[in-house]
Design a protein around this motif. Structure first.
Motif, mmCIF file in Angstrom:
data_model
loop_
_atom_site.group_PDB
_atom_site.id
_atom_site.type_symbol
_atom_site.label_atom_id
_atom_site.label_comp_id
_atom_site.label_asym_id
_atom_site.label_seq_id
_atom_site.Cartn_x
_atom_site.Cartn_y
_atom_site.Cartn_z
ATOM 1 N N GLU A 182 0.393 4.963 10.261
ATOM 2 C CA GLU A 182 -0.132 3.602 10.193
ATOM 3 C C GLU A 182 0.241 2.933 8.866
ATOM 4 N N VAL A 183 0.289 3.709 7.784
ATOM 5 C CA VAL A 183 0.725 3.175 6.497
ATOM 6 C C VAL A 183 2.169 2.713 6.587
ATOM 7 N N ASP A 184 3.011 3.491 7.249
ATOM 8 C CA ASP A 184 4.421 3.112 7.412
ATOM 9 C C ASP A 184 4.545 1.771 8.135
ATOM 10 N N VAL A 185 3.745 1.580 9.181
ATOM 11 C CA VAL A 185 3.795 0.326 9.929
ATOM 12 C C VAL A 185 3.325 -0.829 9.053
ATOM 13 N N LEU A 186 2.247 -0.609 8.310
ATOM 14 C CA LEU A 186 1.739 -1.658 7.420
ATOM 15 C C LEU A 186 2.802 -2.056 6.401
ATOM 16 N N PHE A 187 3.485 -1.087 5.834
ATOM 17 C CA PHE A 187 4.514 -1.388 4.844
ATOM 18 C C PHE A 187 5.667 -2.175 5.468
ATOM 19 N N LYS A 188 5.966 -1.893 6.723
ATOM 20 C CA LYS A 188 7.012 -2.664 7.417
ATOM 21 C C LYS A 188 6.593 -4.132 7.534
ATOM 22 N N VAL A 189 5.323 -4.359 7.880
ATOM 23 C CA VAL A 189 4.810 -5.724 7.983
ATOM 24 C C VAL A 189 4.828 -6.402 6.622
ATOM 25 N N ILE A 190 4.466 -5.664 5.574
ATOM 26 C CA ILE A 190 4.481 -6.230 4.220
ATOM 27 C C ILE A 190 5.892 -6.674 3.840
ATOM 28 N N ARG A 191 6.879 -5.846 4.174
ATOM 29 C CA ARG A 191 8.262 -6.222 3.859
ATOM 30 C C ARG A 191 8.682 -7.472 4.626
ATOM 31 N N GLU A 192 8.214 -7.626 5.865
ATOM 32 C CA GLU A 192 8.508 -8.836 6.641
ATOM 33 C C GLU A 192 7.879 -10.064 5.980
ATOM 34 N N LEU A 193 6.646 -9.921 5.536
ATOM 35 C CA LEU A 193 5.962 -11.040 4.893
ATOM 36 C C LEU A 193 6.646 -11.414 3.576
ATOM 37 N N LYS A 194 7.091 -10.408 2.827
ATOM 38 C CA LYS A 194 7.835 -10.682 1.594
ATOM 39 C C LYS A 194 9.081 -11.515 1.889
ATOM 40 N N ALA A 195 9.781 -11.143 2.937
ATOM 41 C CA ALA A 195 11.013 -11.858 3.293
ATOM 42 C C ALA A 195 10.730 -13.310 3.658
ATOM 43 N N GLN A 196 9.493 -13.583 4.100
ATOM 44 C CA GLN A 196 9.106 -14.953 4.436
ATOM 45 C C GLN A 196 8.569 -15.719 3.220
ATOM 46 N N GLY A 197 8.579 -15.067 2.052
ATOM 47 C CA GLY A 197 8.156 -15.730 0.826
ATOM 48 C C GLY A 197 6.679 -15.590 0.503
ATOM 49 N N VAL A 198 5.957 -14.745 1.271
ATOM 50 C CA VAL A 198 4.524 -14.559 1.010
ATOM 51 C C VAL A 198 4.336 -13.718 -0.251
ATOM 52 N N ALA A 199 3.378 -14.122 -1.083
ATOM 53 C CA ALA A 199 3.002 -13.334 -2.256
ATOM 54 C C ALA A 199 1.932 -12.337 -1.838
ATOM 55 N N ILE A 200 2.208 -11.060 -1.988
ATOM 56 C CA ILE A 200 1.272 -10.000 -1.630
ATOM 57 C C ILE A 200 0.604 -9.479 -2.897
ATOM 58 N N VAL A 201 -0.720 -9.403 -2.878
ATOM 59 C CA VAL A 201 -1.442 -8.717 -3.957
ATOM 60 C C VAL A 201 -1.946 -7.409 -3.375
ATOM 61 N N TYR A 202 -1.569 -6.294 -3.993
ATOM 62 C CA TYR A 202 -1.838 -4.978 -3.417
ATOM 63 C C TYR A 202 -2.644 -4.141 -4.404
ATOM 64 N N ILE A 203 -3.858 -3.762 -3.982
ATOM 65 C CA ILE A 203 -4.721 -2.908 -4.801
ATOM 66 C C ILE A 203 -4.863 -1.563 -4.103
ATOM 67 N N SER A 204 -4.590 -0.479 -4.803
ATOM 68 C CA SER A 204 -4.739 0.851 -4.218
ATOM 69 C C SER A 204 -4.897 1.872 -5.332
ATOM 70 N N HIS A 205 -5.582 2.973 -4.997
ATOM 71 C CA HIS A 205 -5.685 4.090 -5.928
ATOM 72 C C HIS A 205 -4.650 5.157 -5.622
ATOM 73 N N ARG A 206 -3.889 4.969 -4.556
ATOM 74 C CA ARG A 206 -2.838 5.912 -4.200
ATOM 75 C C ARG A 206 -1.567 5.519 -4.941
ATOM 76 N N LEU A 207 -1.344 6.171 -6.072
ATOM 77 C CA LEU A 207 -0.288 5.731 -6.981
ATOM 78 C C LEU A 207 1.100 5.840 -6.348
ATOM 79 N N GLU A 208 1.296 6.859 -5.509
ATOM 80 C CA GLU A 208 2.607 6.989 -4.867
ATOM 81 C C GLU A 208 2.899 5.779 -3.980
#
Length: 514
Positions: A182-208
């Motif tokens: 599910e993380v892989d799918v979410l990251f794919k969507v994030i990359r699509e949104l980036k390509a559309q010019g969306v600014a993503i703010v990402y907070i996580s404790h999973r450093l990798e």
């Protein structure tokens, strides 16, 4: 170069400060969010990350400072106001209506209508299904949210945010309850949104994760921004040093001690699903005093449901539970607690805390009988001493224990849940994803506490979907998949490959028998 940065910047915070009841949560923060990029925000629990994001999302107003959007100063008077400016947020603590369907949650407050004929439920289901399919969620849009496990509820929150067609999307711990797929799918969507010019703010404790998805990183410590960098120029050690001043990853070493006699045994635990089949399928497991046994499994493995059965939360479950060799007759949760069992649930907000109560009241809520004299009078001094001890032993950041528990960061709320369980003086402690939503510093505190308690003779059974955690903390490792116990292996004999393979084969075997 400066002109280019200004062109890339969609939103800027200038000298922003936020004060709650005399406590400074954010101090003179300057932050720039860039278009078409993942802007990572890191810091320990209580560092001010969520406060900053709540200011941007219109949930809070800054005490001082200003917000610039597209170079113009703006004020957000509510989350709806921020949404009108193109800002959406997925909160760390889920913000869903359990008694409504998935589609109704996605379109809550902005329902699709058919003029005077009211809400167009069919259109909402069709649109919601499209957003869910984009996330490969496998969720029926007409399902009630309260019937979904927490991981799928997290996907509904993300689908809701995507549906807003935002220019700035804030994701606060979006993967805390998601499987690796599910993380892989979410990251794919994030990359699509980036390509559309969306600014993503990402907070996580999973450093990798941050290193994998981030473009720019901002570090906070004690409410102040202490550093900026491009992710490609740093590594995880730099992040940890910037956050806590150390690059050590402390999983807590095992405290040398002899294991005692059997403290806990579950025999043939079963839990039927509403839709047929078994959510917990004839699980039997035992645990010795002073032992830490980790249960590894992904979403849907049945770990949480097994814990709930042990705690008497499912009257229609079957099986037998023993503590110190004595079978527990009580079938209700209060009776199980009295027999020496305690559970730290995965969902601290809904199941671990009473949000309207203070930090102190939450800590003592399950153990008030310890402080009662003459049957009804609570001895305040004894209660206060226990509260202070819990705050000290668990390193809870609580300037005033009388403040509402919701005034704290997520990690500190989790520590309060742990403290509440320990105050019942359990013989067996069940911990369901104990490090969910906790930063590296707070994790070290929790892991040290687990090892210390095991050294004192407490039997600890914890579940996790984090392979590194289960390998580092467990004396023995159990693997669950699709409600079944696949294997139990000693830590000395376990390898990561073995654990992952057992989980995958268990899933395959169950699917073949379906």
């Amino acid at each position: 170069m400066q002109a280019r940065d200004d062109d890339d910047c969609i939103l800027r915070l200038e000298d922003v400060t936020k004060v709650y009841s005399g406590i400074v949560a954010v101090r003179h923060a300057d932050l720039s969010l860039r278009r078409g990029a993942v802007n990572v925000l890191v810091g320990e629990n209580g560092a001010g990350k969520s406060t900053l994001m709540r200011i941007i999302a219109g949930v809070e107003k800054p005490s001082l400072g200003r917000i610039l959007l597209d170079g113009k100063e703006v004020e957000f008077h509510s989350p709806a106001d921020a949404q009108r400016h193109g800002i959406g947020m997925v909160f760390q603590e889920l913000n869903l209506f359990g008694n409504l369907s998935v589609a109704e949650n996605i379109f809550a407050t902005r329902e699709l209508t058919r003029g005077f004929r009211g809400i167009d439920h069919r259109a909402q289901v069709e649109r919601a299904t499209g957003f869910l399919d984009r996330l490969d969620a496998g969720i029926d849009a007409e399902t009630l949210v309260e019937d979904l496990p927490i991981g799928q509820q997290q996907l509904v929150e993300i689908a809701k945010a995507i549906s807003l067609d935002t220019r700035i999307l804030i994701l606060d711990e979006p993967t805390s309850a998601l499987s690796a797929a599910e993380v892989d799918v979410l990251f794919k969507v994030i990359r699509e949104l980036k390509a559309q010019g969306v600014a993503i703010v990402y907070i996580s404790h999973r450093l990798e994760e941050l290193m994998r998805i981030g473009d720019y990183i901002t570090v906070l410590r004690d409410g102040q921004i202490t550093g900026h960098a491009m992710v490609k120029d740093i590594d995880t050690k730099w992040i940890v040093r910037s956050m806590i001043g150390s690059d050590a990853k402390d999983f807590a070493k095992s405290i040398a001690h002899r294991l005692g006699e059997e403290a806990f045994r579950a025999e043939d635990i079963c839990l039927p699903r509403r839709t047929g089949g078994l959510a917990v399928d004839h699980v039997s497991i035992s645990l010795r005093a002073g032992e830490v046994l980790g249960i590894y499994g992904l979403m849907g493995a049945g770990r949480s449901e097994f814990f709930e059965c042990v705690m008497g939360q499912h009257p229609h479950s079957s099986g037998r539970v023993f503590v110190d060799g004595i079978e527990i007759d009580a079938t209700d949760t209060a009776g199980r607690i009295s027999a020496g069992l305690a559970l730290i649930p995965e969902d601290r907000q809904r199941e671990g805390l009473v949000q309207a109560l203070s930090i102190a009241s939450n800590l003592t809520l399950a153990s008030l009988d310890r402080f009662v004299r003459f049957g009804f009078h609570i001895v305040g001094a004894r209660e206060q001493a226990s509260i202070e001890a819990a705050i000290r032993d668990l390193s809870i950041k609580a300037p005033n224990p009388d403040f509402e528990v919701t005034s704290m960061s997520g990690g500190n709320q989790q520590k309060v849940v742990i403290g509440k369980a320990l105050m019942t003086k359990p013989k067996v402690l069940l911990m369901d994803e104990p490090s969910r939503g906790i930063d590296v510093g707070a994790k070290a505190d929790v892991f040290r506490t687990m090892r210390r308690l095991a050294g004192e003779g407490l039997a600890i059974l914890f579940s996790t979907s984090d392979l590194e955690e289960v390998m580092a903390l467990s004396d023995r490792i159990a693997v669950m998949s699709n409600g079944r116990l696949v294997t139990v292996v000693g830590r000395a004999d376990a390898t990561e490959e073995m654990i992952v393979k057992a989980s995958a084969e268990g899933h395959k075997t169950t699917r073949e028998h379906a």
